[in-house]
Every structure is written in C-alpha cells, then in structure tokens.
Enzyme design. Structure first.
Site, mmCIF file in Angstrom:
data_model
loop_
_atom_site.group_PDB
_atom_site.id
_atom_site.type_symbol
_atom_site.label_atom_id
_atom_site.label_comp_id
_atom_site.label_asym_id
_atom_site.label_seq_id
_atom_site.Cartn_x
_atom_site.Cartn_y
_atom_site.Cartn_z
ATOM 1 N N SER A 1 0.737 -1.274 0.215
ATOM 2 C CA SER A 1 0.149 -0.237 0.089
ATOM 3 C C SER A 1 0.907 1.179 -0.179
ATOM 4 C CB SER A 1 -1.125 -0.098 0.993
ATOM 5 O OG SER A 1 -1.390 1.591 1.483
ATOM 6 N N TYR B 1 -0.992 -1.145 9.985
ATOM 7 C CA TYR B 1 -1.661 -0.893 8.767
ATOM 8 C C TYR B 1 -0.117 -0.379 8.236
ATOM 9 C CZ TYR B 1 -3.126 -1.362 4.043
ATOM 10 O OH TYR B 1 -3.890 -1.332 2.521
#
Length: 266
Positions: free
Chosen positions: A150, A162
């Site tokens: 990401s 994350y």
C-alpha cells in the site's frame, strides 16, 4: 491470452460488502480472462464463489477455496490444492489485508489483539503462502509472486499496524526476489494508492458514519491524476503485467499504482 496455461492462486479473491469491485476480485477475473486457471481463495467461501461464477460466465476456469490465511495449515492446503488440481503453480498473488476492519488504530489507541490480528492477516499470511509455493516454483524453475502492499507504507498514514505490516511486505518481497532469482522466480510488490473499492470506501463510510459519496469525494480530492481514485482494475492490470512474460526481466520492483501521489514531496 497473456497467461495461457498458467496456474494462479489469488489470495483474497472475494471482497468486502459495498459498491464497485475489489482489487482481488478484479485480479482473479483479469488473470482468468488472460487464460490462467485461478484458485480463488478467501475466508468467505461464498464471496470467492461469486468470483468463480463471474469467471465461469466468461468461459474461464476457476475454483473457490476457503482458507483462514492466519493458519499455516490452510495456506499449505491451498497451495497443495492448486498444484494437485492443475500440476503447477505459476503465479501467487497475495491480496489480503486489513486496517480499520481489523481494529487498527493510532498508537495510543491500538490494542494488542488488533495489532496481532493485522500482523497475522497482512504479513504472516504473505510470508507463509510464499513458503509453501517457493519449493514448487524452484522445481519448475519459474514463477511470479505479486504482493499487494500500500502507499501507506511510504506516506503519512496514521494507523500503526497497517503501515508497519505493509512496509515489511516491501522488504520481504525484495528478499524473495533476491534469494530466488537464480531459480527463475520473480517477486514484485504493488503499492495501490487511494482506490475506490468496497474495503477502502464503504468500510470508512461505515466506520466514520458518513455517506459513501462523502468519503468518495474526500478521497478523490487528494489524487493528483484527474482528482479521481483508481479502481480494482488498475491494480489488476498492474498485476497482469508483473505476472506475464512481458515482465520477464522485472523482479524486486516496488510499483506504485497511485495516480501520482508518490511524486509529491514535503
């Protein structure tokens, strides 16, 4: 038919509830359209089966497989199923990942349980899936592993687990590429930017109690290219290139698919 007669495992081939198409489903459909036999893996078997049905409707070949990607035994069985069914594993596409939906939060608010869950889904699953597919690919002397990280890994993303796991995925992919190049195995990582997918948009609408249109407009405004988010098809097309022979000399690459967000500095 850029993937004709290839066998692909797409981990995370279902998708979250909401509008549009997710990265994993779009990639499974794209691989199948280009001739690959696709094992569509997801924790929710009904969602994986929906992807399979879409593939079958276009004349493609796919099978749904249920797996809890936090369990080593499930990932081992996943690889064994694809290999036993079709005789090879040419492509491994790791697409699973959670942030808000896994309980991720900023540092002072994150719980141990949420952190462990995000690490298990986002990072451990990617590493263990590769562990089980690498021996087959080494024997074949070929293979392509594509990991979905990401842009959160290299931008100011606020949620701890994350960002940490998606950053680690880049380092792991580079290690995979270097240590397996001699066997003809390529490993690359895609960094999606702001995407208009059910997981990214609908999850935030629910979490922040906003309308989907509000979340969509806010995210669109941050994208340099046309002030419009990308879609799952943009990630799928990048993955198709990396999986195909057109990328036969491409390994260890971190590829942003982000509408130009990564070129901004400061």
């Amino acid at each position: 038919m850029r993937l004709q007669d290839r066998v692909a495992i797409v981990v995370g081939a279902g998708q979250s509830p909401g509008e549009g198409i997710g990265n994993g489903r779009a990639t499974a459909l794209t691989f199948a359209r280009e001739g690959a036999k696709v094992l569509c893996v997801d924790h929710h078997l009904d969602s994986a089966q929906e992807t399979v049905d879409l593939i079958a409707a276009k004349g493609g070949t796919a099978v749904a497989f249920k797996a809890d990607v936090t369990k080593n035994a499930d990932l081992k069985a996943m690889v064994a199923d694809a290999h036993g069914r079709w005789g090879s594993v040419d492509i491994l596409h790791n697409n699973v990942g959670v942030s808000l939906s896994g309980g991720d939060a900023e540092l002072l608010d994150i719980t141990e349980e949420a952190f462990d869950r995000c690490v298990a889904i986002n990072l451990k699953s990617c590493i263990l899936a590769a562990k089980h597919v690498i021996p087959i690919m080494r024997q074949q002397q070929r293979g392509s592993i594509i990991n979905i990280s990401s842009m959160a890994a290299i931008t100011t993303y606020p949620y701890v687990a994350y960002k940490a796991t998606k950053s680690a995925m880049i380092a792991f992919t580079e290690q995979l590429a270097y240590q397996n190049a001699q066997y003809g195995i390529r490993a690359n990582v895609i960094l999606p930017g702001l995407m208009n997918t059910p997981m990214a948009v609908d999850t935030r609408a629910r979490e922040f109690k906003k309308s989907r249109a509000e979340v969509e407009a806010e995210r669109d405004s941050k994208v340099p290219l046309r002030k419009k988010m990308g879609t799952g098809w943009d990630v799928a097309n990048a993955a198709l290139f990396l999986a195909s022979d057109e990328a036969s000399f491409v390994t260890g690459v971190t590829l942003p698919v982000d509408g130009g967000a990564s070129v901004r500095r400061g």
